[in-house]
Write a protein that holds these residues in place. Structure first.
Motif, PDB file in Angstrom:
ATOM      1  N   ASP A 255      28.328  -5.613 -35.050  1.00 43.95           N
ATOM      2  CA  ASP A 255      27.386  -6.703 -34.759  1.00 43.95           C
ATOM      3  C   ASP A 255      26.830  -6.512 -33.349  1.00 43.95           C
ATOM      4  OD1 ASP A 255      25.900  -8.985 -34.626  1.00 43.95           O
ATOM      5  OD2 ASP A 255      27.596 -10.358 -34.472  1.00 43.95           O
ATOM      6  N   LYS A 256      25.642  -5.924 -33.251  1.00 49.82           N
ATOM      7  CA  LYS A 256      24.997  -5.660 -31.963  1.00 49.82           C
ATOM      8  C   LYS A 256      23.825  -6.604 -31.759  1.00 49.82           C
ATOM      9  CE  LYS A 256      26.233  -0.750 -31.973  1.00 49.82           C
ATOM     10  NZ  LYS A 256      25.724   0.635 -31.842  1.00 49.82           N
ATOM     11  N   HIS A 257      24.050  -7.850 -32.053  1.00 48.80           N
ATOM     12  CA  HIS A 257      22.977  -8.849 -31.951  1.00 48.80           C
ATOM     13  C   HIS A 257      23.412  -9.941 -30.987  1.00 48.80           C
ATOM     14  CE1 HIS A 257      20.399 -12.222 -33.842  1.00 48.80           C
ATOM     15  NE2 HIS A 257      19.690 -11.539 -32.973  1.00 48.80           N
TER      16      HIS A 257
ATOM     17  N   VAL B 279      14.178  -8.279 -28.131  1.00 50.12           N
ATOM     18  CA  VAL B 279      14.206  -7.113 -27.252  1.00 50.12           C
ATOM     19  C   VAL B 279      15.243  -6.152 -27.816  1.00 50.12           C
ATOM     20  CG1 VAL B 279      14.552  -6.281 -24.914  1.00 50.12           C
ATOM     21  CG2 VAL B 279      13.600  -8.556 -25.283  1.00 50.12           C
ATOM     22  N   SER B 280      14.814  -4.939 -28.173  1.00 52.93           N
ATOM     23  CA  SER B 280      15.702  -3.946 -28.783  1.00 52.93           C
ATOM     24  C   SER B 280      15.859  -2.763 -27.840  1.00 52.93           C
ATOM     25  CB  SER B 280      15.138  -3.472 -30.128  1.00 52.93           C
ATOM     26  OG  SER B 280      14.936  -4.572 -31.002  1.00 52.93           O
ATOM     27  N   LEU B 281      17.110  -2.324 -27.679  1.00 61.27           N
ATOM     28  CA  LEU B 281      17.406  -1.196 -26.807  1.00 61.27           C
ATOM     29  C   LEU B 281      18.695  -0.531 -27.260  1.00 61.27           C
ATOM     30  CD1 LEU B 281      16.800   0.456 -24.229  1.00 61.27           C
ATOM     31  CD2 LEU B 281      18.175  -1.204 -22.963  1.00 61.27           C
TER      32      LEU B 281
ATOM     33  N   VAL C 254      20.874  -2.241 -29.835  1.00 59.79           N
ATOM     34  CA  VAL C 254      21.243  -3.628 -29.550  1.00 59.79           C
ATOM     35  C   VAL C 254      19.983  -4.481 -29.586  1.00 59.79           C
ATOM     36  CG1 VAL C 254      22.356  -5.193 -27.931  1.00 59.79           C
ATOM     37  CG2 VAL C 254      23.140  -2.830 -28.113  1.00 59.79           C
ATOM     38  N   VAL C 255      20.065  -5.614 -30.258  1.00 61.48           N
ATOM     39  CA  VAL C 255      18.925  -6.511 -30.414  1.00 61.48           C
ATOM     40  C   VAL C 255      19.241  -7.841 -29.754  1.00 61.48           C
ATOM     41  CG1 VAL C 255      17.402  -7.686 -32.046  1.00 61.48           C
ATOM     42  CG2 VAL C 255      18.288  -5.409 -32.585  1.00 61.48           C
ATOM     43  N   SER C 256      18.343  -8.283 -28.894  1.00 56.89           N
ATOM     44  CA  SER C 256      18.470  -9.576 -28.226  1.00 56.89           C
ATOM     45  C   SER C 256      17.335 -10.476 -28.702  1.00 56.89           C
ATOM     46  CB  SER C 256      18.412  -9.404 -26.703  1.00 56.89           C
ATOM     47  OG  SER C 256      18.376 -10.665 -26.066  1.00 56.89           O
TER      48      SER C 256
END
Length: 198
Positions: A115-117, A162-164, A167-169
Motif C-alpha cells: 500500500d503506497k498510497h 502526486v506520483s513519484l 508512491v501516490v499522494s
C-alpha cells in the motif's frame, strides 16, 4: 438463698458490628485455577506451529522499510511545499489555504504491505473552485520537480494526486465549517465531490 442480679445474656462480651470477622467473598469454581488438583488428561497443547504461522503472516502484512521510507519522503516533500505556501500567502488570495493535514492508513501507522498510497486534506479558507485546486497542484509540481525527477501531477474535480517512484499522494480539497454551504458560483466544486473525497 441469694440470687444474683442478671438476665439473659448478662456477663457476655458484645462485639461491635463493625469488628465482626469478615467472611471471604464467595468464588465460583474455576477449572483454570485448579489445574494442579485437576490436571488435563490430554496434557498441555503445543501451539508452536500456530505461533510460527502468526509471526510469518505478520511479516507478510507489515510494509517493508523501503516502502515506508518512500511514502514518508513524498509526504514530507508535499507537506513542506504546502506549509511554505501557507506561510508566504497574504491571506487575500482567492485560493488561500488554512491548513494541511495528513490522514489515512499511513498517518495512523496501519498501512499494509504494497500500500503506497498516502492522503492529505487541504483546507481552503473559502469554498474552492476547480481553478483553485489546479493552482495549488501546479505550485506543488513546480516546487517538487527540482528535487524529484519523474514526478507526475494529475488534477481531478475535488483533489489532485502526486506520483513519484510508485508512491501516490492524494490531496483532497476541503473547507472551513463556516464556509460549508452549497456552492452557487460557477466553477466551484460541487458539495457531492467534496464529500466523496473526504
Amino acid at each position: 438463698m441469694m440470687r444474683g442480679r442478671g438476665g439473659r445474656g448478662r456477663g457476655r462480651r458484645h462485639v461491635p458490628y463493625n469488628n465482626w470477622p469478615s467472611r471471604p467473598p464467595h468464588q465460583s469454581f474455576d477449572l483454570w485455577k485448579a489445574t494442579e488438583i485437576f490436571p488435563s488428561v490430554n496434557g498441555e497443547k503445543k501451539d508452536s506451529s500456530l505461533a510460527k504461522a502468526i509471526v510469518e503472516r505478520h511479516g507478510q502484512l507489515i510494509p517493508a522499510a523501503e516502502e515506508m521510507t518512500a511514502c514518508s519522503d513524498l509526504l514530507s516533500k508535499v507537506t513542506t511545499i504546502l506549509d511554505n505556501f501557507i506561510v508566504m500567502q497574504t491571506g487575500k488570495e482567492k485560493h488561500a489555504l488554512e491548513e494541511v493535514r495528513a490522514v489515512g492508513n499511513h498517518k495512523l501507522g496501519v498501512g499494509l504491505s504494497g500500500d503506497k498510497h498516502i492522503e492529505l486534506i487541504i483546507i481552503y479558507r473559502q469554498w474552492p473552485s476547480c481553478e483553485d485546486i489546479r493552482v495549488i497542484a501546479d505550485h506543488v509540481k513546480e516546487k517538487i520537480l527540482p528535487t524529484a525527477a519523474g514526478v507526475e501531477v494529475e488534477v481531478a474535480e475535488s483533489s489532485f494526486t502526486v506520483s513519484l517512484s510508485g508512491v501516490v499522494s492524494t490531496c483532497h480539497a476541503a473547507t472551513l465549517p463556516d464556509s460549508w454551504i452549497e456552492p452557487t458560483l460557477p466553477g466551484q466544486v460541487s458539495m457531492k465531490a467534496i464529500e466523496f473525497g473526504l
